[in-house]
Design a protein around this motif. Sequence first.
Motif, PDB file in Angstrom:
ATOM      1  N   PHE A 108       0.237   5.618   1.198  1.00 61.79           N
ATOM      2  CA  PHE A 108      -0.543   6.327   2.209  1.00 61.79           C
ATOM      3  C   PHE A 108      -1.104   7.636   1.670  1.00 61.79           C
TER       4      PHE A 108
ATOM      5  N   GLY B 218      13.306  14.238   1.620  1.00 61.38           N
ATOM      6  CA  GLY B 218      12.630  15.398   2.171  1.00 61.38           C
ATOM      7  C   GLY B 218      12.706  16.618   1.272  1.00 61.38           C
TER       8      GLY B 218
ATOM      9  N   LYS C 269       4.347   9.018   2.806  1.00 58.78           N
ATOM     10  CA  LYS C 269       5.350   8.624   3.772  1.00 58.78           C
ATOM     11  C   LYS C 269       6.685   8.364   3.089  1.00 58.78           C
TER      12      LYS C 269
ATOM     13  N   ARG D 254       0.816  -1.213   0.000  1.00 56.45           N
ATOM     14  CA  ARG D 254       0.000   0.000   0.000  1.00 56.45           C
ATOM     15  C   ARG D 254       0.849   1.262   0.000  1.00 56.45           C
TER      16      ARG D 254
ATOM     17  N   ARG E  50       8.776   2.984  -4.824  1.00 61.78           N
ATOM     18  CA  ARG E  50       9.315   2.196  -3.709  1.00 61.78           C
ATOM     19  C   ARG E  50       8.450   0.964  -3.450  1.00 61.78           C
TER      20      ARG E  50
ATOM     21  N   ARG F 281       7.205  13.041  -4.253  1.00 61.47           N
ATOM     22  CA  ARG F 281       7.156  12.082  -3.134  1.00 61.47           C
ATOM     23  C   ARG F 281       6.149  10.988  -3.415  1.00 61.47           C
TER      24      ARG F 281
ATOM     25  N   LEU G 234      10.514   8.670   3.282  1.00 64.02           N
ATOM     26  CA  LEU G 234      11.379   8.750   4.462  1.00 64.02           C
ATOM     27  C   LEU G 234      12.361   9.876   4.203  1.00 64.02           C
ATOM     28  N   SER G 235      12.066  11.065   4.761  1.00 65.81           N
ATOM     29  CA  SER G 235      12.692  12.278   4.250  1.00 65.81           C
ATOM     30  C   SER G 235      14.170  12.394   4.584  1.00 65.81           C
TER      31      SER G 235
END
Lengths: 329, 307
Positions: free
Chosen positions: B113, B178, B117, B111, B192, B185, B119-120
């Motif tokens: 979100f 980030g 999310k 999944r 990812r 993102r 990972l910055s």
Amino acid sequence: MDWTLIFSRAVEAGIGSEAIIYALAAIGLNVQFGYTGLLNFGQAGFLAIGAYAIAVTVATFGLPFFLGVGIGLLLAVLMALLLGIPTLRLRADYLAIVTIAAAEIVRLVVRSVALSDTFGGTDGLQAFSGAFYDLNPYPPGEYGIPPIIGFDNRSMWVLTVGWALVAIASFILFMAMKSPWGRVLKAIREDEDAVRSLGKNVFSYKMQALVIGGVIGSLGGFIFALSRSAVQPDLFSTDLTFYAYTVLILGGAARILGPIVGSMLFWLLLIFIGTGMEEAVNSGAITFITVNQVGAIRLMLVGLGLMLLLIYRPQGIFGDKREISIDAR
Amino acid sequence: MHAESLPAGKAAALKAFEGMAAEPGVPKPDPILVVDNVVRRFGGLTAVNVNHVEIQRGSITALIGPNGAGKTTFFNQLTGFDTADEGQWTFNGRNMNGVSAYKVARQGMVRTFQLTKALSKLTVIENMRLGAQSQKGENFFRGLIPGLWRGQEDEITAKAEDLLQRFKLDAKRDDFAGSLSGGQRKLLEMARALMGDPQLVMLDEPMAGVNPALTQSLLGHVKNLRELGMSVLFVEHDMDMVRDISDWVIVMAQGEVIAEGPPDSVMSDERVVDAYLGAHHDAPLSAEEEERQLHEAEAELDKESTE
């Protein structure tokens, strides 16, 4: 003013047993807090377990020294599991609450009157480090670089073993944090749900971090006990944990060298300021305070220094500015 | 649009849905995910109460519904991020209720979100590498010996670079995640997720907060997942997007699946209109209806004036 004495004490503190103990405590916290984002406020408890495991095994039960070392490591693992199983599934602050309480429980148990036959009550235990010093390869005498550094042969042995432990722990972590394992930890620190959605067992990784950090903390406990040849329960109060956090933040969290340099610098500065002020008062250079007030003022200055550090350089000495600035965005 | 100009995956999906009854819980010929009686309550509120729903393999299925319909909660149940109070669901025929989130992901149901999310504080490439499954170096002891995982890491990196190129993020490879824009993102999160070779990709509002210039590219990537043989289930509010890319639409309201159907017709389903606008709405449903109401009103006025 005796500047030689001031520098000598400061440098000796910077490489002495205190620096080692706090470096090990902070390395453990670095795994937990720095890399994984776990707020362990009970590191003092892990040190207490290490120190008392040796002391009780040898002094109370008369068993071999190395058995005590083994028991200490085993108990540190058990303590981490015991703390982690109920709390690691919950939000991070629960771990902070539980660990601070657990460390106090450990301290209160070992200082209790009812168990003073085993743990020695508030006086603690002595006479357990004979086997350790029997292994000392340094013949009696003074070692170091006069007039600044001078240690006796017993201190030399503690320092050798202590810094070797620091080096080994740091090397293992250096390898581990470069590996995919370390990558998962750093990702958990950022956002554990994201990591879970990528098929990683977050609970297991957090537990591993808690155990590894706790075991490294217990190594600090061994050095604590051996360097003094005695253990007292109140040495393991929560101050120890917060000093260890201070050391970690000063050096830079999530950096391998952070806790080591942080610890050396912390003790160097603390003793330098303390001895410096004492000397200044004694020689009449400072007249408005007494020697008795130096200790408190020294801690105030340390607090002030830390505040300035957190405001102007929150990443510590070795931290990466970029990592911080992204969050502040 | 000509049938022969459709990509193979789209054509296959449309064929599967051809002539299917537009009813809630309608059985699909080859379901990858079958859900039965999933209930989730928060105190007195029943957030999710899904009787039966099936997700067709190799299709893009949209999950829509008004705010508070329980879409995201339902998503959380299916992916193991929240525990359902009742019910069961099977993924590829395997029972998945009570399975923890990381195991769900390992089985091939990955999944993203609603609030991205990324990972910055990890670089883009590290984010991607993290998505790979069964990297041997993710074990502490094996991780200490680089020789045991270097080779695998190189393979993973090559795969990641390939995906980054597809998602046009290769220029950002070594930047911290980030520093990416919101849309980038989203792209990174999707890329990812693909590192783990999922069979079912679950996207929670993939278009939320994405700049319009990136929307088309993101849509293209979602469509491409189907061409690569993956199934997609996504939650979305943007109806244009739903119409554009989905093969089948499931509508939720007040925790229940109230309608299903092809994207062109499902929005005119009475139940769906009721859910979005309220059952006792006065607004006319169509031009004819509007005209009829107008005539009625005029007739009434005439009647009054003649009296």
